[in-house]
Each structure stands twice: as structure tokens, then as C-alpha cells.
Design a protein around this motif. Structure first.
Motif, PDB file in Angstrom:
ATOM      1  N   ARG A   1       0.862  -1.183   0.000  1.00 37.08           N
ATOM      2  CA  ARG A   1       0.000   0.000   0.000  1.00 37.08           C
ATOM      3  C   ARG A   1       0.896   1.230   0.000  1.00 37.08           C
ATOM      4  NH1 ARG A   1      -3.521   0.458   5.181  1.00 37.08           N
ATOM      5  NH2 ARG A   1      -4.131  -1.617   4.448  1.00 37.08           N
TER       6      ARG A   1
ATOM      7  N   SER B   1     -10.674 -10.224   1.960  1.00 30.90           N
ATOM      8  CA  SER B   1      -9.495  -9.348   1.851  1.00 30.90           C
ATOM      9  C   SER B   1      -9.917  -7.887   1.753  1.00 30.90           C
ATOM     10  CB  SER B   1      -8.664  -9.735   0.630  1.00 30.90           C
ATOM     11  OG  SER B   1      -8.140 -11.030   0.762  1.00 30.90           O
TER      12      SER B   1
ATOM     13  N   ALA C   1      -9.158  -4.994   4.455  1.00 28.66           N
ATOM     14  CA  ALA C   1      -8.417  -3.825   3.999  1.00 28.66           C
ATOM     15  C   ALA C   1      -9.131  -2.543   4.426  1.00 28.66           C
ATOM     16  CB  ALA C   1      -8.254  -3.860   2.483  1.00 28.66           C
TER      17      ALA C   1
ATOM     18  N   SER D   1      -8.694  -2.154   8.219  1.00 27.52           N
ATOM     19  CA  SER D   1      -7.321  -1.734   8.479  1.00 27.52           C
ATOM     20  C   SER D   1      -7.126  -0.262   8.155  1.00 27.52           C
ATOM     21  CB  SER D   1      -6.350  -2.585   7.662  1.00 27.52           C
ATOM     22  OG  SER D   1      -5.018  -2.137   7.824  1.00 27.52           O
TER      23      SER D   1
ATOM     24  N   GLY E   1      -4.679  -2.490  -6.425  1.00 26.22           N
ATOM     25  CA  GLY E   1      -6.026  -2.022  -6.139  1.00 26.22           C
ATOM     26  C   GLY E   1      -6.669  -1.325  -7.328  1.00 26.22           C
TER      27      GLY E   1
END
Length: 257
Positions: A6, A59, A63, A66, A169
Motif C-alpha cells: 500500500r 481481503s 483492507a 485496516s 487495487g
């Protein structure tokens, strides 16, 4: 082992099997933070991540959790994204609670030439890319180079790696919209939230398994959301990778020089 990552405005985070490492600049000094992945101890999550489509949904949800957890600790840094989420929630609430008024608004907006929205959107996007998001996009490119460097088993120097990556992404978002459009074209309508999660799950499988020939559509957009990184961006990505590999191998993290 596969790794992901990321990008931030001041650094990158790389995620491995058991750890994640964020390498970032604090007043021009490069630092890093090591976190252990707690989710690996949850048997339900371990099993669900082996099931196609479901693993993509899981996931994505993790994400989001998070991100909001990280953003809540430093809202000033994430204010643009938090603002977009807030506006989205307000708009959805407006459409649900005030249907007549919202229909009048949509009717008014629909009278404006669609080309105007497209041109303004492109202008705003390019302005953001060259100003507020420039460093983030460079760290995004550096993060991809680090992932590709690892997956190439360090054969080609990090700086020579592609700034594009298949499990990005941006690719997920592109195929998400393609799948949502296909749902609408074929008249597939279910609960909006479940439909979105299903589309994300399918898109996750596509970007994980599809060859580059299929991903080339998404790569065009990814060329926009990444910028060729400078030395400082590459150093942060390389540091994150070195620390992550050291932790995954249960070694001592390297010292930044």
C-alpha cells in the motif's frame, strides 16, 4: 509466499505472510514500523482465504477495516479519503430519506451535457495527480517495483522493475466496475451491498489469475495512478522489503543507514 503493499503520501507498506512493514519519512528521516498479522491466528479467516471469490471479499473487508483503523489515528493525513467516504454516506442517506427531492436534483443534473462532467473530471484528476497525489503515486510506483523485485527473485535491480503490478487495487477497481456493468447489462439485480461484494470477489480472482493480455485494460489506468519513483521513494520501498524479509525469516531487522 506472495507479498502485497500500500502506498502513502510519505512512504509504503509491504505485507507478507506473517508481518507487515511500513517504511516512511518523518521530517525527511526514514523510519519503519513492524506489525504482526493477527488475522493469521483466526481459523475461519485462514479457511475462507482458500475459497475463490470469498477470499476476495474477506481481503477487501479487512483492507477497509485496516484503513479506517489507521485513518482514525491520524485523520489529518487521510482527510481527502475520509471526506469522500463522508460525502458518499451523506448522498446515499439523502437519496434514501428524501427520494422526491433527490429525484428533482438528478433531473436537474441530467440536463447538463455529460461531456462537461467528463472534461471536468479529467481536469481535476490530472491536477490532483500533479499536486496533492504526486508523492503518493510515486510511492505507489515504488511499492510495485519492490513487489516485482521480490517476485522476480531479485534477478533484475529494483530500479529497473516495472511500476505496474497485477495484484493492484487499481486493477481491482477497474474490473469491479466492468463486472457491475455486466450485471446491469444482463439484468442481474440483488442487494446492492452483496452485489458489490460479489463483484469485488470476482474481480479479485481475475487480477490474481488472468494473464497480462487481459489485465492490459487495467494497466492503462494503473499508468495514471503510479508515477516513476525518485531515489527517496525507492529507498523507502527497498527498506520495507528488506525489513519484511528479515522478519519473515525470523531475523533481526536491518539498520537504516
Amino acid at each position: 509466499m506472495k507479498i502485497g503493499g500500500r502506498a502513502y503520501k510519505n512512504g509504503v507498506r509491504l505485507v507478507g505472510e506473517n508481518y507487515s512493514v511500513k517504511a516512511y519519512y518523518d521530517n525527511d528521516q526514514l523510519k519503519y514500523i513492524i506489525n504482526r498479522k493477527i488475522a493469521n491466528k483466526n481459523k475461519f479467516l485462514v479457511v475462507s482465504k482458500k475459497i475463490p471469490i470469498i477470499r476476495g471479499m474477506i481481503s477487501f473487508i479487512f483492507a477497509l477495516v485496516s484503513f479506517f483503523k489507521e485513518a482514525s489515528g491520524n485523520p489529518k493525513r487521510y482527510w481527502p479519503i475520509l471526506l469522500i467516504f463522508s460525502l458518499d454516506i451523506l448522498l446515499e442517506s439523502y437519496f434514501i430519506l428524501m427520494p422526491e427531492s433527490s429525484n428533482n436534483l438528478l433531473t436537474t443534473l441530467s440536463q447538463i451535457n455529460s461531456q462537461f462532467y467528463i472534461i471536468m473530471g479529467i481536469i481535476v484528476a490530472f491536477l490532483l495527480r500533479q499536486t496533492l497525489l504526486k508523492d503518493t503515486f510515486k510511492f505507489h510506483g515504488a511499492e510495485h517495483k519492490a513487489v516485482n523485485y521480490f517476485e522476480a527473485e531479485y534477478e533484475t535491480p529494483l530500479i529497473e522493475q516495472s511500476r505496474l503490478a497485477n495484484r493492484c487495487g487499481t486493477n481491482l477497481i477497474v474490473f469491479y466496475f466492468i463486472i457491475i456493468s455486466l450485471f446491469a447489462f444482463f439484468g442481474i439485480y440483488i442487494n446492492a451491498y452483496l452485489e458489490s461484494l460479489l463483484a469485488i470477489g470476482i474481480a479479485y480472482e481475475i487480477i490474481s489469475l488472468a494473464p497480462d493480455s487481459i489485465l492490459s485494460i487495467a494497466y492503462l489506468f494503473q499508468k495514471f495512478t503510479t508515477i516513476e519513483p525518485d531515489k527517496r521513494h525507492l529507498k523507502a520501498a527497498e527498506t520495507a522489503l528488506n525489513v519484511l524479509m528479515s522478519q519473515e525469516d525470523e531475523g533481526s531487522p536491518p539498520v537504516i543507514i
